[in-house]
Design a protein around this motif. Sequence first.
Motif, PDB file in Angstrom:
ATOM      1  N   ARG A 220       0.838  -1.193   0.000  1.00 41.53           N
ATOM      2  CA  ARG A 220       0.000   0.000   0.000  1.00 41.53           C
ATOM      3  C   ARG A 220       0.875   1.245   0.000  1.00 41.53           C
ATOM      4  N   PRO A 221       0.364   2.345  -0.558  1.00 43.79           N
ATOM      5  CA  PRO A 221       1.107   3.596  -0.466  1.00 43.79           C
ATOM      6  C   PRO A 221       0.999   4.172   0.950  1.00 43.79           C
ATOM      7  N   CYS A 222       2.037   4.859   1.360  1.00 43.31           N
ATOM      8  CA  CYS A 222       2.069   5.450   2.699  1.00 43.31           C
ATOM      9  C   CYS A 222       2.542   6.890   2.569  1.00 43.31           C
ATOM     10  N   ALA A 223       1.642   7.829   2.820  1.00 43.15           N
ATOM     11  CA  ALA A 223       2.014   9.241   2.727  1.00 43.15           C
ATOM     12  C   ALA A 223       3.044   9.567   3.814  1.00 43.15           C
ATOM     13  N   VAL A 224       4.053  10.323   3.424  1.00 43.38           N
ATOM     14  CA  VAL A 224       5.111  10.692   4.360  1.00 43.38           C
ATOM     15  C   VAL A 224       5.239  12.216   4.337  1.00 43.38           C
ATOM     16  N   LEU A 225       5.090  12.834   5.493  1.00 42.42           N
ATOM     17  CA  LEU A 225       5.146  14.288   5.576  1.00 42.42           C
ATOM     18  C   LEU A 225       6.580  14.781   5.348  1.00 42.42           C
ATOM     19  N   PRO A 226       6.738  15.922   4.700  1.00 37.11           N
ATOM     20  CA  PRO A 226       8.080  16.485   4.500  1.00 37.11           C
ATOM     21  C   PRO A 226       8.741  16.774   5.845  1.00 37.11           C
ATOM     22  N   GLY A 227      10.085  16.697   5.828  1.00 35.35           N
ATOM     23  CA  GLY A 227      10.815  17.012   7.045  1.00 35.35           C
ATOM     24  C   GLY A 227      11.802  15.945   7.395  1.00 35.35           C
TER      25      GLY A 227
END
Length: 227
Positions: A220-227
Amino acid sequence: MDTRFLGIAELAEVPPVAVVVDVMRAFTVAAWVFAQGAEKIVLAESLDEALKLKASHPDWAALKDGPPAPGFDMVNSPGLLRSADLGGRTVVQKTTAGTVGALAVKEASLVLCASFVVAEATARLLRTHGRDSVTFVVTGEDGKADEDLACAQYIARRATETGADAADFLRRAGESRAATELAEGMRQGVHPDDVALCLELDRFPFAMVATVEDSLMILRPCAVLPG
Protein backbone atom coordinates in the motif's frame (compact mmCIF):
# COMPACT_ATOMS: atom_id res chain seq x y z
CA MET A 1 22.30 3.68 10.52
CA ASP A 2 23.83 0.25 9.96
CA THR A 3 23.06 -0.89 6.42
CA ARG A 4 23.48 -4.15 4.50
CA PHE A 5 23.01 -4.68 0.80
CA LEU A 6 22.09 -8.26 -0.05
CA GLY A 7 20.74 -10.24 -2.95
CA ILE A 8 17.68 -12.40 -2.40
CA ALA A 9 19.74 -15.60 -2.15
CA GLU A 10 21.96 -14.00 0.51
CA LEU A 11 19.11 -13.50 2.97
CA ALA A 12 20.15 -16.04 5.60
CA GLU A 13 17.73 -14.65 8.20
CA VAL A 14 14.74 -12.36 8.34
CA PRO A 15 15.93 -8.78 8.85
CA PRO A 16 14.00 -6.50 11.22
CA VAL A 17 13.70 -3.82 8.54
CA ALA A 18 13.94 -4.50 4.81
CA VAL A 19 13.89 -2.14 1.84
CA VAL A 20 13.30 -4.19 -1.29
CA VAL A 21 14.56 -2.38 -4.39
CA ASP A 22 13.52 -3.05 -7.97
CA VAL A 23 14.05 -0.03 -10.21
CA MET A 24 13.50 -1.62 -13.63
CA ARG A 25 10.70 -2.14 -13.27
CA ALA A 26 8.56 -3.75 -10.56
CA PHE A 27 8.53 -1.03 -7.93
CA THR A 28 8.53 1.82 -10.38
CA VAL A 29 5.44 0.15 -11.84
CA ALA A 30 3.93 -0.33 -8.38
CA ALA A 31 4.27 3.39 -7.70
CA TRP A 32 2.55 4.15 -11.01
CA VAL A 33 -0.23 1.71 -10.14
CA PHE A 34 -0.94 3.72 -7.00
CA ALA A 35 -0.63 7.01 -8.89
CA GLN A 36 -3.32 5.74 -11.26
CA GLY A 37 -5.65 5.24 -8.33
CA ALA A 38 -5.25 1.63 -7.18
CA GLU A 39 -6.03 0.94 -3.54
CA LYS A 40 -3.58 -1.90 -3.00
CA ILE A 41 -1.28 -4.38 -4.73
CA VAL A 42 -1.21 -8.10 -3.93
CA LEU A 43 2.28 -9.53 -4.45
CA ALA A 44 1.79 -13.00 -5.92
CA GLU A 45 4.08 -15.98 -5.43
CA SER A 46 3.61 -17.25 -8.99
CA LEU A 47 1.80 -16.61 -12.24
CA ASP A 48 -0.64 -19.37 -11.37
CA GLU A 49 -1.41 -17.77 -8.02
CA ALA A 50 -1.93 -14.41 -9.72
CA LEU A 51 -4.45 -15.93 -12.12
CA LYS A 52 -6.23 -17.81 -9.31
CA LEU A 53 -6.53 -14.62 -7.27
CA LYS A 54 -7.97 -12.79 -10.24
CA ALA A 55 -10.39 -15.64 -10.93
CA SER A 56 -11.60 -15.43 -7.33
CA HIS A 57 -11.90 -11.64 -7.53
CA PRO A 58 -13.08 -10.73 -11.06
CA ASP A 59 -12.83 -7.01 -10.31
CA TRP A 60 -9.09 -7.28 -9.58
CA ALA A 61 -6.49 -6.60 -12.28
CA ALA A 62 -3.45 -8.82 -12.85
CA LEU A 63 -0.02 -7.64 -13.97
CA LYS A 64 3.10 -9.57 -15.03
CA ASP A 65 6.54 -9.26 -16.61
CA GLY A 66 7.04 -9.79 -20.32
CA PRO A 67 4.52 -9.77 -23.16
CA PRO A 68 0.74 -9.71 -22.72
CA ALA A 69 -0.73 -13.08 -21.76
CA PRO A 70 -4.24 -14.53 -21.38
CA GLY A 71 -5.78 -13.65 -18.03
CA PHE A 72 -3.47 -10.73 -17.36
CA ASP A 73 -4.69 -7.17 -17.78
CA MET A 74 -1.36 -5.33 -17.84
CA VAL A 75 2.35 -5.79 -18.27
CA ASN A 76 5.16 -4.53 -16.05
CA SER A 77 5.77 -1.24 -17.86
CA PRO A 78 5.38 2.25 -16.35
CA GLY A 79 5.03 3.75 -19.81
CA LEU A 80 2.12 1.50 -20.66
CA LEU A 81 0.43 2.17 -17.31
CA ARG A 82 0.14 5.92 -17.72
CA SER A 83 -3.19 5.63 -19.50
CA ALA A 84 -4.68 3.03 -17.13
CA ASP A 85 -7.62 3.93 -14.89
CA LEU A 86 -7.17 1.91 -11.72
CA GLY A 87 -9.30 4.00 -9.40
CA GLY A 88 -10.10 2.02 -6.24
CA ARG A 89 -8.98 -1.29 -7.71
CA THR A 90 -6.76 -4.07 -6.39
CA VAL A 91 -3.88 -5.12 -8.64
CA VAL A 92 -2.15 -8.49 -8.43
CA GLN A 93 1.53 -8.20 -9.39
CA LYS A 94 3.98 -11.00 -10.21
CA THR A 95 7.45 -10.15 -11.49
CA THR A 96 10.73 -11.95 -11.91
CA ALA A 97 12.66 -10.26 -9.11
CA GLY A 98 10.83 -7.51 -7.21
CA THR A 99 7.87 -9.47 -5.91
CA VAL A 100 10.15 -12.42 -5.12
CA GLY A 101 12.36 -10.17 -2.99
CA ALA A 102 9.43 -8.73 -1.06
CA LEU A 103 7.99 -12.16 -0.33
CA ALA A 104 11.41 -13.34 0.87
CA VAL A 105 11.31 -10.82 3.74
CA LYS A 106 7.59 -10.84 4.49
CA GLU A 107 8.20 -11.70 8.15
CA ALA A 108 10.24 -8.53 8.74
CA SER A 109 8.70 -5.98 11.10
CA LEU A 110 8.86 -3.31 8.38
CA VAL A 111 9.01 -4.00 4.64
CA LEU A 112 9.33 -1.13 2.20
CA CYS A 113 9.34 -1.58 -1.58
CA ALA A 114 11.31 1.09 -3.38
CA SER A 115 12.71 2.61 -6.54
CA PHE A 116 13.99 6.04 -7.52
CA VAL A 117 10.48 7.43 -8.02
CA VAL A 118 9.77 7.06 -4.27
CA ALA A 119 13.34 7.39 -2.97
CA GLU A 120 12.96 10.47 -0.78
CA ALA A 121 9.68 9.31 0.75
CA THR A 122 11.29 5.95 1.53
CA ALA A 123 14.34 7.58 3.11
CA ARG A 124 12.11 9.94 5.10
CA LEU A 125 10.08 7.03 6.44
CA LEU A 126 13.29 5.32 7.56
CA ARG A 127 14.35 8.52 9.31
CA THR A 128 10.95 8.92 10.93
CA HIS A 129 11.03 5.39 12.31
CA GLY A 130 14.59 5.86 13.58
CA ARG A 131 15.73 2.45 12.40
CA ASP A 132 19.29 1.59 13.44
CA SER A 133 19.69 -1.42 11.14
CA VAL A 134 18.28 -1.69 7.63
CA THR A 135 18.75 -4.44 5.05
CA PHE A 136 18.42 -3.37 1.44
CA VAL A 137 17.41 -6.25 -0.82
CA VAL A 138 18.98 -5.81 -4.26
CA THR A 139 16.59 -7.90 -6.31
CA GLY A 140 17.88 -7.85 -9.88
CA GLU A 141 20.54 -10.12 -11.38
CA ASP A 142 21.03 -12.17 -8.20
CA GLY A 143 21.87 -9.06 -6.22
CA LYS A 144 24.25 -7.61 -8.80
CA ALA A 145 21.90 -5.27 -10.70
CA ASP A 146 23.64 -1.91 -10.55
CA GLU A 147 20.43 0.08 -10.98
CA ASP A 148 19.01 -1.55 -7.85
CA LEU A 149 22.24 -1.26 -5.87
CA ALA A 150 22.64 2.38 -6.87
CA CYS A 151 19.09 3.17 -5.77
CA ALA A 152 19.55 1.27 -2.49
CA GLN A 153 22.79 3.12 -1.75
CA TYR A 154 21.18 6.44 -2.57
CA ILE A 155 18.21 5.82 -0.27
CA ALA A 156 20.57 4.71 2.49
CA ARG A 157 22.53 7.94 2.11
CA ARG A 158 19.39 10.07 1.97
CA ALA A 159 18.19 8.45 5.18
CA THR A 160 21.18 10.00 6.99
CA GLU A 161 22.20 12.90 4.72
CA THR A 162 19.23 14.90 3.50
CA GLY A 163 21.35 16.82 0.98
CA ALA A 164 22.78 13.77 -0.80
CA ASP A 165 23.29 14.26 -4.55
CA ALA A 166 21.54 11.72 -6.75
CA ALA A 167 23.44 12.41 -9.99
CA ASP A 168 26.02 9.61 -9.81
CA PHE A 169 23.47 7.07 -8.62
CA LEU A 170 21.10 7.91 -11.45
CA ARG A 171 23.98 7.77 -13.94
CA ARG A 172 24.88 4.26 -12.78
CA ALA A 173 21.28 3.16 -13.12
CA GLY A 174 21.03 4.65 -16.59
CA GLU A 175 24.15 2.78 -17.67
CA SER A 176 23.05 -0.53 -16.17
CA ARG A 177 22.48 -3.75 -18.05
CA ALA A 178 18.73 -3.55 -17.43
CA ALA A 179 18.53 -0.01 -18.81
CA THR A 180 20.43 -1.08 -21.92
CA GLU A 181 18.21 -4.11 -22.49
CA LEU A 182 15.05 -2.03 -22.10
CA ALA A 183 16.31 0.77 -24.33
CA GLU A 184 17.43 -1.63 -27.06
CA GLY A 185 14.17 -3.58 -27.08
CA MET A 186 15.74 -6.78 -25.77
CA ARG A 187 12.83 -7.32 -23.37
CA GLN A 188 9.15 -7.70 -24.14
CA GLY A 189 6.28 -5.66 -22.75
CA VAL A 190 8.28 -2.44 -22.91
CA HIS A 191 7.39 1.18 -23.70
CA PRO A 192 10.08 3.48 -25.16
CA ASP A 193 9.73 5.79 -22.13
CA ASP A 194 10.27 3.06 -19.53
CA VAL A 195 13.93 3.80 -18.74
CA ALA A 196 13.32 7.53 -18.40
CA LEU A 197 10.30 6.91 -16.17
CA CYS A 198 12.35 4.57 -13.97
CA LEU A 199 14.94 7.33 -13.50
CA GLU A 200 12.50 10.06 -12.46
CA LEU A 201 13.72 10.93 -8.98
CA ASP A 202 11.03 11.45 -6.34
CA ARG A 203 8.15 11.67 -8.79
CA PHE A 204 5.74 10.42 -6.12
CA PRO A 205 5.38 11.68 -2.52
CA PHE A 206 4.60 8.34 -0.91
CA ALA A 207 6.55 5.33 0.31
CA MET A 208 5.24 1.81 -0.24
CA VAL A 209 4.76 -0.50 2.74
CA ALA A 210 4.13 -4.23 2.43
CA THR A 211 2.37 -6.23 5.14
CA VAL A 212 0.88 -9.69 5.44
CA GLU A 213 -2.92 -9.60 5.52
CA ASP A 214 -4.94 -12.82 5.53
CA SER A 215 -1.90 -14.77 4.30
CA LEU A 216 -1.36 -12.41 1.34
CA MET A 217 1.48 -9.90 0.98
CA ILE A 218 -0.22 -6.55 0.44
CA LEU A 219 1.53 -3.40 -0.75
CA ARG A 220 0.00 0.00 0.00
CA PRO A 221 1.11 3.60 -0.47
CA CYS A 222 2.07 5.45 2.70
CA ALA A 223 2.01 9.24 2.73
CA VAL A 224 5.11 10.69 4.36
CA LEU A 225 5.15 14.29 5.58
CA PRO A 226 8.08 16.49 4.50
CA GLY A 227 10.81 17.01 7.05
